[in-house]
Write an enzyme that holds these catalytic residues in place. Structure first.
Site, PDB file in Angstrom:
ATOM      1  N   SER A  28     -10.197  -0.370   6.894  1.00 10.87           N
ATOM      2  CA  SER A  28      -9.465  -0.324   5.728  1.00 10.87           C
ATOM      3  C   SER A  28      -8.696  -1.382   5.076  1.00 10.87           C
ATOM      4  CB  SER A  28      -8.565   0.972   5.602  1.00 10.87           C
ATOM      5  OG  SER A  28      -9.169   2.328   5.504  1.00 10.87           O
ATOM      6  N   LYS A  79       0.837  -1.326  -0.132  1.00 10.47           N
ATOM      7  CA  LYS A  79      -0.033   0.007   0.048  1.00 10.47           C
ATOM      8  C   LYS A  79       1.109   1.269   0.147  1.00 10.47           C
ATOM      9  CE  LYS A  79      -3.842   1.762   2.354  1.00 10.47           C
ATOM     10  NZ  LYS A  79      -4.998   1.986   3.692  1.00 10.47           N
ATOM     11  N   SER A 137      -9.779   2.038   2.564  1.00 12.86           N
ATOM     12  CA  SER A 137      -8.969   2.884   1.691  1.00 12.86           C
ATOM     13  C   SER A 137      -8.086   1.971   1.111  1.00 12.86           C
ATOM     14  CB  SER A 137      -8.227   3.841   2.761  1.00 12.86           C
ATOM     15  OG  SER A 137      -7.288   3.224   3.528  1.00 12.86           O
TER      16      SER A 137
HETATM   17  N1  GLN Z   1     -13.199   4.780   6.158  1.00 17.54           N
HETATM   18  C1  GLN Z   1     -12.631   5.035   7.301  1.00 17.54           C
HETATM   19  C2  GLN Z   1     -12.190   6.294   7.082  1.00 17.54           C
HETATM   20  O1  GLN Z   1     -12.327   6.847   6.143  1.00 17.54           O
HETATM   21  C3  GLN Z   1     -11.255   3.961   7.700  1.00 17.54           C
HETATM   22  C4  GLN Z   1     -10.026   4.415   7.076  1.00 17.54           C
HETATM   23  C5  GLN Z   1      -8.786   3.342   7.368  1.00 17.54           C
HETATM   24  O2  GLN Z   1      -9.260   2.442   7.960  1.00 17.54           O
HETATM   25  N2  GLN Z   1      -7.596   3.867   7.058  1.00 17.54           N
HETATM   26  O3  GLN Z   1     -11.626   6.837   8.075  1.00 17.54           O
END
Ligand code: GLN
Length: 445
Positions: free
Chosen positions: A151, A52, A127
């Site tokens: 995410s 990532k 994400s």
């Molecule tokens: N969807 C969540 C956010 O936007 C989780 C993001 C994540 O786990 N990095 O904060």
């Protein structure tokens, strides 16, 4: 490695999972490794992996899918990347994501969206959308993602692959670009449970460069995949199958729960009563930490720098042009929550709620081995469907954020389909009980 690059070349124009490719260095590394005698090769030796783009890689562009880090070439490898290399894995490239890991659809990438390999009109989740889509499309068998509020698990669910958010502290965060430091964890995304267990073992362990990494033994997780879950105690929180969970998701998850009973586990309904406050607490705390962490992007130290007449203007212009809308929204929300006049009502209150949520989990784990439910309330939504509506997208995280607030580990594994899109089953364990989670997950394979 060569096969991974062929697949990426053939498919990634449509999937959009990859950002920077590491072709020359990876090919050279693989060729060199061909010389290593078989008896010296471990289980992950020579296997290609995508990383990532919020995990720093020496000399390989790392952007967090943000314009503000355009052209940033880190001068060191994250601890997890060093560990991949030590295991003999080959980093083939960096995978797409929501900018600074903020999002649930990968539509906040400032570079390009990712398409769900099961249906290109749908989002892959986020994400770590690139991490999940790359594995689902068979471009690479392994990726690393990061999980602050879901995410890893949510895109794994949307793309029908296996994604693990380890216990907070299990994996070093050194070299992971910080979003919310008290919630962030790196974890593996793979096609099956065994691969996942092997990769987690390889990246785990205490690290002198991360004071929040835990000094606990790293077990041989794969050894625990016995297929036997007789007598295991499973809890199903009623809040996780409440309204908002679609009929199709509920049906598949119920079928998975029935299967656990068939395999000899006992299943009871329990309550995690503070779940309803998790989303609000998460967005206040994660944005507060983000507003502080992201202050380092000033146009001086890394990546993009805007044209300006003086220093203050340089900071302002760099941040105004470099950050996307969602990131700005979080910085404003976080700065507000941390301000003198609002701190008690928001930040402090959210911390208190966080403790109550952790206690909910502690209570259940006194009597149960794992907690099981859906990973997400619905399957993958359509690209563009929620672009103007951040609140709807935030609501999607309702079943994943409590886990990060508590710091416990959880996996998402595929459990059937609803209208041709994958459904994810979430299995949550007690602190450092990833082995038990894997054992339950493996029983389905
Ligand atoms: N969807 C969540 C956010 O936007 C989780 C993001 C994540 O786990 N990095 O904060």
């Amino acid at each position: 490695t060569a096969e991974a690059f062929d697949r990426i070349e053939a498919l990634d124009g449509e999937v959009g999972a990859f950002l920077a490719l590491n072709k020359e260095a990876a090919t050279a590394q693989a060729a060199e490794m061909d010389q290593v005698p078989f008896e010296e090769r471990g289980p992950l030796f020579g296997l290609p992996i995508g990383v990532k783009d919020n995990i720093v890689t020496e000399g390989l562009e790392t952007t967090c899918a943000s314009k503000i880090l355009e052209g940033f070439n880190p001068i060191y490898d994250a601890t997890v990347v060093q560990k991949l290399r030590a295991a003999g894995m080959v980093t083939v490239g960096k995978v797409n994501m929501d900018e600074f890991a903020m999002g649930s659809a990968n539509e906040n990438s400032s570079i390009k969206p990712v398409h769900n390999p099961w249906n290109f009109n749908h989002v892959p989740g986020g994400s770590s959308g690139g991490s999940a889509a790359a594995v689902a499309a068979g471009e690479v068998p392994f990726t690393l993602g990061s999980d602050t509020g879901g995410s890893i698990r949510q895109p794994a669910a949307y793309c029908g692959v296996v994604g693990m958010k380890p216990t907070y502290g299990r994996v070093s965060r050194f070299g992971l670009v910080a979003f919310a430091s008290s919630l962030d964890q790196v974890g593996p995304i793979t096609r099956n449970v065994r691969d996942n267990a092997l990769l987690l073992e390889a990246i785990s362990g205490v690290d002198a460069n991360d004071s929040t990494s835990a000094n606990v033994e790293v077990p041989n997780f794969a050894e625990q995949l016995t297929g036997d879950i007789k007598g295991l105690k499973v809890a199903v929180p009623k809040e996780y199958l409440a309204e908002g969970v679609s009929e199709g998701v509920r049906a598949q998850v119920q079928a998975a729960i029935d299967k656990l009973k068939e395999l000899g586990a006992t299943v009871d309904e329990v309550s995690l009563p503070h779940s309803k406050y998790a989303l609000a607490a998460y967005y206040i705390l994660s944005s507060s930490e983000a507003s502080s962490n992201l202050s380092r992007f000033d146009g001086i130290r890394y990546g993009f720098r805007a044209e300006a007449d003086n220093l203050e203007d340089l900071y302002l212009q760099t941040r105004a042009q470099g950050f996307g809308d969602e990131v700005k929204r979080r910085i404003m929300l976080g700065t507000y929550s941390l301000s003198a006049g609002t701190y008690d009502a928001y930040y402090k209150k959210a911390q208190q709620v966080r403790t109550l949520i952790k206690q909910d989990f502690d209570e259940v784990f006194k009597n149960y081995d794992v907690i099981v439910g859906p990973t997400t309330p619905t399957t993958a939504f359509k690209l563009g469907e929620n672009l103007e509506d951040p609140m709807t997208v935030y609501a999607n995280d309702i079943l994943t954020v409590p886990i990060n607030l508590a710091g416990v580990p959880a996996i998402s594994i595929p459990c059937g389909f609803d209208a041709d899109l994958p459904v994810g089953l979430q299995i949550i364990g007690n602190y450092f009980a990833e082995g038990t989670i894997y054992r339950v997950a493996d029983a389905f394979e």
